[in-house]
Scaffold this motif. Sequence first.
Motif, PDB file in Angstrom:
ATOM      1  N   ARG A   1      30.106 -59.620  -8.347  1.00 43.28           N
ATOM      2  CA  ARG A   1      30.566 -58.118  -8.816  1.00 43.28           C
ATOM      3  C   ARG A   1      31.076 -58.359 -10.256  1.00 43.28           C
ATOM      4  O   ARG A   1      31.332 -57.064 -10.807  1.00 43.28           O
ATOM      5  CB  ARG A   1      31.906 -57.566  -8.059  1.00 43.28           C
ATOM      6  CG  ARG A   1      31.518 -57.514  -6.675  1.00 43.28           C
ATOM      7  CD  ARG A   1      32.520 -57.084  -5.839  1.00 43.28           C
ATOM      8  NE  ARG A   1      33.216 -55.875  -5.868  1.00 43.28           N
ATOM      9  CZ  ARG A   1      34.530 -55.151  -5.251  1.00 43.28           C
ATOM     10  NH1 ARG A   1      34.807 -55.953  -4.230  1.00 43.28           N
ATOM     11  NH2 ARG A   1      34.784 -54.051  -5.463  1.00 43.28           N
ATOM     12  N   CYS A   2      31.129 -59.502 -10.878  1.00 43.19           N
ATOM     13  CA  CYS A   2      31.172 -59.389 -12.431  1.00 43.19           C
ATOM     14  C   CYS A   2      29.872 -59.857 -12.880  1.00 43.19           C
ATOM     15  O   CYS A   2      29.313 -60.780 -12.458  1.00 43.19           O
ATOM     16  CB  CYS A   2      32.255 -60.626 -12.875  1.00 43.19           C
ATOM     17  SG  CYS A   2      32.026 -61.080 -14.372  1.00 43.19           S
ATOM     18  N   ALA A   3      29.302 -59.055 -13.901  1.00 46.30           N
ATOM     19  CA  ALA A   3      27.816 -59.098 -14.451  1.00 46.30           C
ATOM     20  C   ALA A   3      27.792 -60.537 -15.092  1.00 46.30           C
ATOM     21  O   ALA A   3      26.707 -60.923 -15.192  1.00 46.30           O
ATOM     22  CB  ALA A   3      27.712 -58.342 -15.546  1.00 46.30           C
ATOM     23  N   LYS A   4      28.951 -61.180 -15.484  1.00 42.48           N
ATOM     24  CA  LYS A   4      28.650 -62.623 -16.025  1.00 42.48           C
ATOM     25  C   LYS A   4      29.402 -63.689 -14.995  1.00 42.48           C
ATOM     26  O   LYS A   4      29.629 -64.746 -15.525  1.00 42.48           O
ATOM     27  CB  LYS A   4      29.458 -62.477 -17.339  1.00 42.48           C
ATOM     28  CG  LYS A   4      28.912 -61.385 -18.481  1.00 42.48           C
ATOM     29  CD  LYS A   4      29.667 -61.439 -19.604  1.00 42.48           C
ATOM     30  CE  LYS A   4      29.124 -60.209 -20.522  1.00 42.48           C
ATOM     31  NZ  LYS A   4      30.357 -60.133 -21.688  1.00 42.48           N
TER      32      LYS A   4
ATOM     33  N   LEU B   1      32.140 -64.452 -14.360  1.00 38.83           N
ATOM     34  CA  LEU B   1      33.463 -64.949 -14.934  1.00 38.83           C
ATOM     35  C   LEU B   1      34.394 -65.683 -13.815  1.00 38.83           C
ATOM     36  O   LEU B   1      34.672 -65.042 -12.757  1.00 38.83           O
ATOM     37  CB  LEU B   1      33.958 -64.048 -15.988  1.00 38.83           C
ATOM     38  CG  LEU B   1      33.207 -63.515 -17.139  1.00 38.83           C
ATOM     39  CD1 LEU B   1      34.059 -62.769 -17.845  1.00 38.83           C
ATOM     40  CD2 LEU B   1      32.620 -64.855 -17.808  1.00 38.83           C
TER      41      LEU B   1
ATOM     42  N   PRO C   1      38.838 -61.012 -17.308  1.00 37.75           N
ATOM     43  CA  PRO C   1      37.871 -60.234 -17.796  1.00 37.75           C
ATOM     44  C   PRO C   1      37.359 -60.381 -19.203  1.00 37.75           C
ATOM     45  O   PRO C   1      38.074 -60.968 -20.023  1.00 37.75           O
ATOM     46  CB  PRO C   1      38.742 -58.782 -17.907  1.00 37.75           C
ATOM     47  CG  PRO C   1      40.146 -59.393 -17.965  1.00 37.75           C
ATOM     48  CD  PRO C   1      40.353 -60.631 -17.152  1.00 37.75           C
ATOM     49  N   CYS C   2      36.090 -60.253 -19.485  1.00 39.60           N
ATOM     50  CA  CYS C   2      35.614 -60.584 -20.583  1.00 39.60           C
ATOM     51  C   CYS C   2      36.141 -59.374 -21.736  1.00 39.60           C
ATOM     52  O   CYS C   2      36.831 -58.605 -21.232  1.00 39.60           O
ATOM     53  CB  CYS C   2      34.025 -60.307 -20.650  1.00 39.60           C
ATOM     54  SG  CYS C   2      33.346 -58.698 -20.573  1.00 39.60           S
TER      55      CYS C   2
ATOM     56  N   GLY D   1      34.745 -56.767 -22.806  1.00 37.55           N
ATOM     57  CA  GLY D   1      34.186 -55.520 -22.754  1.00 37.55           C
ATOM     58  C   GLY D   1      34.709 -54.689 -21.693  1.00 37.55           C
ATOM     59  O   GLY D   1      34.145 -53.588 -21.579  1.00 37.55           O
ATOM     60  N   SER D   2      35.577 -55.111 -20.892  1.00 40.68           N
ATOM     61  CA  SER D   2      36.017 -54.475 -19.755  1.00 40.68           C
ATOM     62  C   SER D   2      37.100 -53.319 -20.573  1.00 40.68           C
ATOM     63  O   SER D   2      37.992 -53.365 -21.328  1.00 40.68           O
ATOM     64  CB  SER D   2      37.136 -55.241 -19.098  1.00 40.68           C
ATOM     65  OG  SER D   2      37.852 -54.695 -18.026  1.00 40.68           O
TER      66      SER D   2
ATOM     67  N   LYS E   1      36.091 -50.041 -16.136  1.00 43.23           N
ATOM     68  CA  LYS E   1      34.747 -50.181 -15.870  1.00 43.23           C
ATOM     69  C   LYS E   1      34.085 -51.524 -16.541  1.00 43.23           C
ATOM     70  O   LYS E   1      34.481 -51.793 -17.611  1.00 43.23           O
ATOM     71  CB  LYS E   1      33.984 -49.014 -16.360  1.00 43.23           C
ATOM     72  CG  LYS E   1      34.549 -47.734 -15.764  1.00 43.23           C
ATOM     73  CD  LYS E   1      34.269 -47.821 -14.286  1.00 43.23           C
ATOM     74  CE  LYS E   1      34.741 -46.464 -13.533  1.00 43.23           C
ATOM     75  NZ  LYS E   1      34.809 -46.692 -11.933  1.00 43.23           N
ATOM     76  N   CYS E   2      32.959 -51.751 -16.156  1.00 44.74           N
ATOM     77  CA  CYS E   2      32.306 -53.009 -16.638  1.00 44.74           C
ATOM     78  C   CYS E   2      31.284 -52.658 -17.846  1.00 44.74           C
ATOM     79  O   CYS E   2      30.847 -51.384 -17.913  1.00 44.74           O
ATOM     80  CB  CYS E   2      31.380 -53.515 -15.474  1.00 44.74           C
ATOM     81  SG  CYS E   2      30.138 -54.849 -16.079  1.00 44.74           S
ATOM     82  N   GLU E   3      31.410 -53.511 -18.888  1.00 44.24           N
ATOM     83  CA  GLU E   3      30.583 -53.303 -19.940  1.00 44.24           C
ATOM     84  C   GLU E   3      29.096 -52.990 -19.847  1.00 44.24           C
ATOM     85  O   GLU E   3      28.395 -52.286 -20.520  1.00 44.24           O
ATOM     86  CB  GLU E   3      30.845 -54.163 -21.125  1.00 44.24           C
ATOM     87  CG  GLU E   3      30.231 -55.739 -20.582  1.00 44.24           C
ATOM     88  CD  GLU E   3      29.987 -56.540 -21.895  1.00 44.24           C
ATOM     89  OE1 GLU E   3      30.868 -56.417 -22.835  1.00 44.24           O
ATOM     90  OE2 GLU E   3      29.174 -57.400 -21.836  1.00 44.24           O
TER      91      GLU E   3
ATOM     92  N   CYS F   1      34.749 -52.824 -13.189  1.00 42.87           N
ATOM     93  CA  CYS F   1      35.121 -54.223 -13.670  1.00 42.87           C
ATOM     94  C   CYS F   1      35.832 -54.998 -12.448  1.00 42.87           C
ATOM     95  O   CYS F   1      36.947 -54.610 -12.141  1.00 42.87           O
ATOM     96  CB  CYS F   1      35.696 -54.320 -15.054  1.00 42.87           C
ATOM     97  SG  CYS F   1      36.526 -55.946 -15.495  1.00 42.87           S
ATOM     98  N   ALA F   2      35.223 -55.990 -11.920  1.00 46.18           N
ATOM     99  CA  ALA F   2      35.593 -56.712 -10.997  1.00 46.18           C
ATOM    100  C   ALA F   2      36.895 -57.337 -11.404  1.00 46.18           C
ATOM    101  O   ALA F   2      37.932 -57.321 -10.445  1.00 46.18           O
ATOM    102  CB  ALA F   2      34.461 -57.939 -10.429  1.00 46.18           C
ATOM    103  N   TRP F   3      37.021 -57.830 -12.560  1.00 45.33           N
ATOM    104  CA  TRP F   3      38.150 -58.513 -13.045  1.00 45.33           C
ATOM    105  C   TRP F   3      39.314 -57.345 -13.163  1.00 45.33           C
ATOM    106  O   TRP F   3      40.713 -57.768 -12.922  1.00 45.33           O
ATOM    107  CB  TRP F   3      37.959 -59.339 -14.346  1.00 45.33           C
ATOM    108  CG  TRP F   3      37.539 -60.634 -13.708  1.00 45.33           C
ATOM    109  CD1 TRP F   3      36.284 -61.045 -14.113  1.00 45.33           C
ATOM    110  CD2 TRP F   3      38.453 -61.906 -13.257  1.00 45.33           C
ATOM    111  NE1 TRP F   3      36.221 -62.530 -13.380  1.00 45.33           N
ATOM    112  CE2 TRP F   3      37.628 -62.852 -13.017  1.00 45.33           C
ATOM    113  CE3 TRP F   3      39.837 -61.831 -12.763  1.00 45.33           C
ATOM    114  CZ2 TRP F   3      38.164 -63.997 -12.652  1.00 45.33           C
ATOM    115  CZ3 TRP F   3      40.205 -63.090 -12.305  1.00 45.33           C
ATOM    116  CH2 TRP F   3      39.268 -63.965 -12.168  1.00 45.33           C
TER     117      TRP F   3
HETATM  118  S1  SF4 Z   1      33.586 -55.888 -17.767  1.00 42.84           S
HETATM  119 FE1  SF4 Z   1      34.321 -56.846 -15.964  1.00 42.84          FE
HETATM  120  S2  SF4 Z   1      32.750 -57.200 -14.628  1.00 42.84           S
HETATM  121 FE2  SF4 Z   1      31.742 -56.556 -16.499  1.00 42.84          FE
HETATM  122  S3  SF4 Z   1      31.122 -58.568 -17.132  1.00 42.84           S
HETATM  123 FE3  SF4 Z   1      32.941 -58.165 -18.165  1.00 42.84          FE
HETATM  124  S4  SF4 Z   1      34.760 -59.075 -16.890  1.00 42.84           S
HETATM  125 FE4  SF4 Z   1      32.733 -58.914 -15.844  1.00 42.84          FE
END
Ligand code: SF4
Lengths: 222, 307
Positions: free
Chosen positions: A151-154, A156, A160-161, A163-164, A168-170, A177-179
């Motif tokens: 559920r996290c596009a990277k 991780l 969270p990266c 871009g969270s 919502k996810c970047e 955003c899963a995190w």
């Molecule tokens: S925004 Fe959240 S779900 Fe999306 S890539 Fe970053 S950490 Fe993962």
Amino acid sequence: MIKAKQKPLAEIRALIAPYQKILILGCGTCVTISFAGGEKEVGLLASSLRIAAGMDGLQKTFAEATVQRQCEWEFIDAVADQIKRADAVLSLACGIGVQALAERYPDKVVLPGVNTTFLGMAIEHGVLVERCRACGDCVLGLTAGICPIARCAKNLLNGPCGGSQKGKCEVDPEMDCAWQLIYDRLARLGQLDRMEVLQPPKDWAKDYDGGPRKIVREDLRL
Amino acid sequence: MKAGSNLEKVLSSGHFAATGELGPPKSADPEVIKRKAALLKGFVDAVNITDNQTAIVRMSSISVGTMLMGLGIEPTIQMTCRDRNRLAIQADLLGASALGIRNLLCLTGDHQHFGNHPKARGVYDLDSVCLIAMVKGMRDEKKFDCGEEMDVEPRFLIGAAENPFADPFDYRPYRLAKKITAGADFVQTQLIYNVPKFREFMRRVCDLGLDKRCHILAGVGPIKSIGMARYMQKSVPGMDVPEDIIGRLKAVPKEQVRKEGIKQCADIIREVRDIPGVAGVHVMAIEWEEAVQEILELAGLLPRPTL
Ligand code: SF4
Ligand code: SF4
């Protein structure tokens, strides 16, 4: 369950173009629930393909059948006669069902009618979402029951990266955003300290990077 | 000294650091590098070279870093987890160190979906925290990620990035703490336009004592046009551009917007310089390297120390 989506009609027509007698074979389990390859979809697809063939003046026949589970020999053997009579089987099961047919009927052409898409669930009628990637080493116990791999596009493991934003996810503003979800749930559980623990790199050898996977249960073998 | 780079000397001697950034070209043309290098030479302590920034293929960070050294500029190479697995990253870092590169910024990387090859497979074998820990293990324990030992270790000052404006805001200082525990020697933040929010972030960072364990460089950058400001405000994930920042640029005649953008950037530098725990600034003027000298001049950060 396994979620799938029917292939575009044009792609299916191209796949079946060389064959006359086609068996459209549905599956009564996962793809039925995801409205991609159950009895109903088999019927609808057969009608569309008959109409298309008729308009093109092609002499094609489309037989229809649906088995309870295409990923088990005994269920596909129940339609062995129909499979034998066909030039090709257009399977609306997931990729596992298609391969089960290919393995069981070595001389038969087997074609996929759906794109097997992910392991997930319906969160509301008609909305299917991914939940697991079968990574082979489940971390849900560390992440409050929310998967950072699927559920996290990277994928991780350490929060969270950058871009969270606003939950919502970047990568897709429609996607949570899963995190953020993990953070919120850990907070609710009083386990936010887990967000401070350094997670080591994941062992991807347990995922598909280790090559095709196999489980052998000696205790269950006959 | 962990790496003995100029940046490390500037930071450890307590000078307020100023680093710059250079975006490599989408071509094999070395002349672009020479031109941009000339605009930065002598005005900053080290120059970051982005690694396929925003997931767009460009000349590689290590190769440009090597060219910069030849031109008398200290590079900080960037390494993302998006394009390389742990084998490729370690191999490239051994090479970079052998070539003499001493500063390294470790990033997860922008998702490939944003760039010019959205069909590419994203690697993400590691995340930035794991990458930092792996580099520290290589440098301080002479160990590869797998635990095997090496004869000669790569020597890098290890950098990390942090975005004070991403969510969850309350977690960001703890995420920074994780990176420092993993081995980050310095941190460069996302572009700061919302100074009050950054001040609050730094207050929490200092409460955790993180400014004592790591050098924190505030990310700043001039805004070229109102269109660019709006784009960053609306479309760049994790960016926080308050309305008054845009308002100041709107208040001047169109032909003076660039000039005002430079002044605004210098003013932000002066503001963040006074925030406790800030050890320097990282000026990101990508595709506007011409602006860097003037910004730093106005901010009172020139000349740079020679150590
Ligand atoms: S925004 Fe959240 S779900 Fe999306 S890539 Fe970053 S950490 Fe993962
Ligand atoms: S951690 Fe792995 S096994 Fe567990 S839900 Fe996620 S992908 Fe599936």
